[in-house]
Design an enzyme around this catalytic site. Sequence first.
Site, PDB file in Angstrom:
ATOM      1  CB  SER A 262      -7.439   1.823 -27.668  1.00  0.00           C
ATOM      2  OG  SER A 262      -7.982   1.274 -28.855  1.00  0.00           O
ATOM      3  CE  LYS A 263      -1.216   5.248 -27.829  1.00  0.00           C
ATOM      4  NZ  LYS A 263      -0.666   4.259 -26.911  1.00  0.00           N
ATOM      5  NE  ARG A 264      -9.740  -1.152 -33.139  1.00  0.00           N
ATOM      6  CZ  ARG A 264     -10.997  -1.598 -33.021  1.00  0.00           C
ATOM      7  NH1 ARG A 264     -11.568  -1.614 -31.838  1.00  0.00           N
ATOM      8  NH2 ARG A 264     -11.657  -2.022 -34.072  1.00  0.00           N
ATOM      9  N   GLY A 266      -7.436   6.671 -33.115  1.00  0.00           N
ATOM     10  CA  GLY A 266      -6.792   7.954 -33.357  1.00  0.00           C
ATOM     11  C   GLY A 266      -6.097   8.425 -32.097  1.00  0.00           C
TER      12      GLY A 266
END
Length: 492
Positions: A262-264, A266
């Site tokens: 996920s976004k966390r 990168g």
Amino acid sequence: MKYLEGNFLNRIRTRFAPSPTGYMHIGNLRTALYAYLFAKSSGGDFILRIEDTDRARYVADAVDFIERTLAAAKIIPDEGPHQGGNFAPYVQSERMEIYKKYAEKLIETGHAYRCFCDNEEPEENPGEEKKFGGYNRHCRDLSPEEIEKNLAEGKPYVIRQKMPLAGETTFFDVLHGNITISNTELEDQVLLKRDGMPTYNFANVIDDHLMEISHIIRGTEFITSTPKHVLLYEFFGWELPTFIHLAPVMGKAADGTVSKLSKRHGATGFNDLIEMGYLPEAITNYVALLGWNPKTTNQEIFNMEELMKIFSLDGLSKSPAVFDYNKLDWMNGEYFKNMTDEEFAERADKFFGELDENLTSKKIYLAGLLKTRVAKLNEIPDMIKFLQVMPAFDIELYTNKRNKITPEKSAEIISGAIPILEKAENWNVDELTKVISDFTEKSGLKVGTIMWPLRIGLSGQKVTPGGVIEILYLLGKETSLQRLNDTLKNLQ
RNA sequence: GGCGCCUUCGUCAAGCGGUUAAGACACCGCCCUCUCACGGCGGGUUCAAGGGUUCGAAUCCCUUAGGCGUCACCA
């Protein structure tokens, strides 16, 4: 195994069925890729179907976005919203009549029922223990009179699937073998929503059957809802497709924990990666190997044609794979190194930014220096900045123990080099090489000792893409001498 | 919590009862070298744990642990 062999379709037909969110997660891209490769590896069809049955989630232009993204990744649907096909339309919101018809058929055969319960407050008996999902099956056995009455009042309703109250449902998955889930785990799920739209769990079954999908390739998150689908196939008397549930793509956080990518972690969108300067073919190549590997070779660099040829289901792994930017970097670099300088220059073009006339004319040469030094294209601007403007730097940069160089010694070398460079007539790599090596020879110093201060004086940094000769050439005679004279002033 | 799935180096992974447990990325070292890269050579690190079965288990069975997923009128 019986489902695998018993499939009535000879032709392999797979699909990618994203909802139009305007974002292509790397995990989704991989699912699409595998479905595509599997179909193509056997000369079958790959279908793109848009699952836009959630009005709240609709994103404008998302279908376009999906198609462009797939095209960039070289995943070309045989059938889909734009290419059409024998089973059109390929957008679920345009197929509402179809779902309605089948839902009603299910009511007739006693496998589904209208539920008039309020969406917000399902009628529940407070003391009743929940045995199935979130719904208490209140409307499962309404009398015909009650139903008529509700209908006459125009009361809104959903259509729910009538799950068997006992027994279990088993299905075959290519990766996992037989999976059995007790029917008591199954909720009387909604098939047709209040707004007339089908739910995923319904539309997916109807369309996969109607579109003659032979193999359903999707994420593991659907394993637990597959029995509901299987029951639907059985209610209709349809032959089951073959299921392949893919393990998820994971990401590793800074603290070492692993979770679904996920976004966390990168950039996780195909397009984000492209913007960073990863090549679409490298991304595709890397992603193909994330959860699949060719059993018969150690080869890792594959183009799409090779993948289509070699892909097979038994190379899929059933455990989750962690997305590794390191390896992607490496693979991207492999693609760079395999390019000609011209190709690299072209691909990297927008990352060069505005170049002056001099550098523009030497872009191909610059590209040649850069292509082995860059993991992704967005590293280019920082790497070439010094060619455009001389960075400010500390004179202590001239100090280098290994070469026994001090700022004083550097001043000597630079002042010795300036007149010689001034005399150079042809400012090209060959001549510069000769000029500098003559100078080195006469000075009696080691090459490194000569080069060190020149590099600092020319670039203001101790690490440069290419050596002093290359930098001299790139900078051009005028700028090179200008920079050396400037730094000499500061040194004296 | 119920149910389901998963578990070989840090990461991707080969392995299908007998192997010195492949290979790749990353990491470290050496060589090449005007820096950084490229290239070449070499190195360390792995079968989640515990029980079985077997002459022999990373491979088969069971248990435990951990991770993930799912329990929507989202997909």
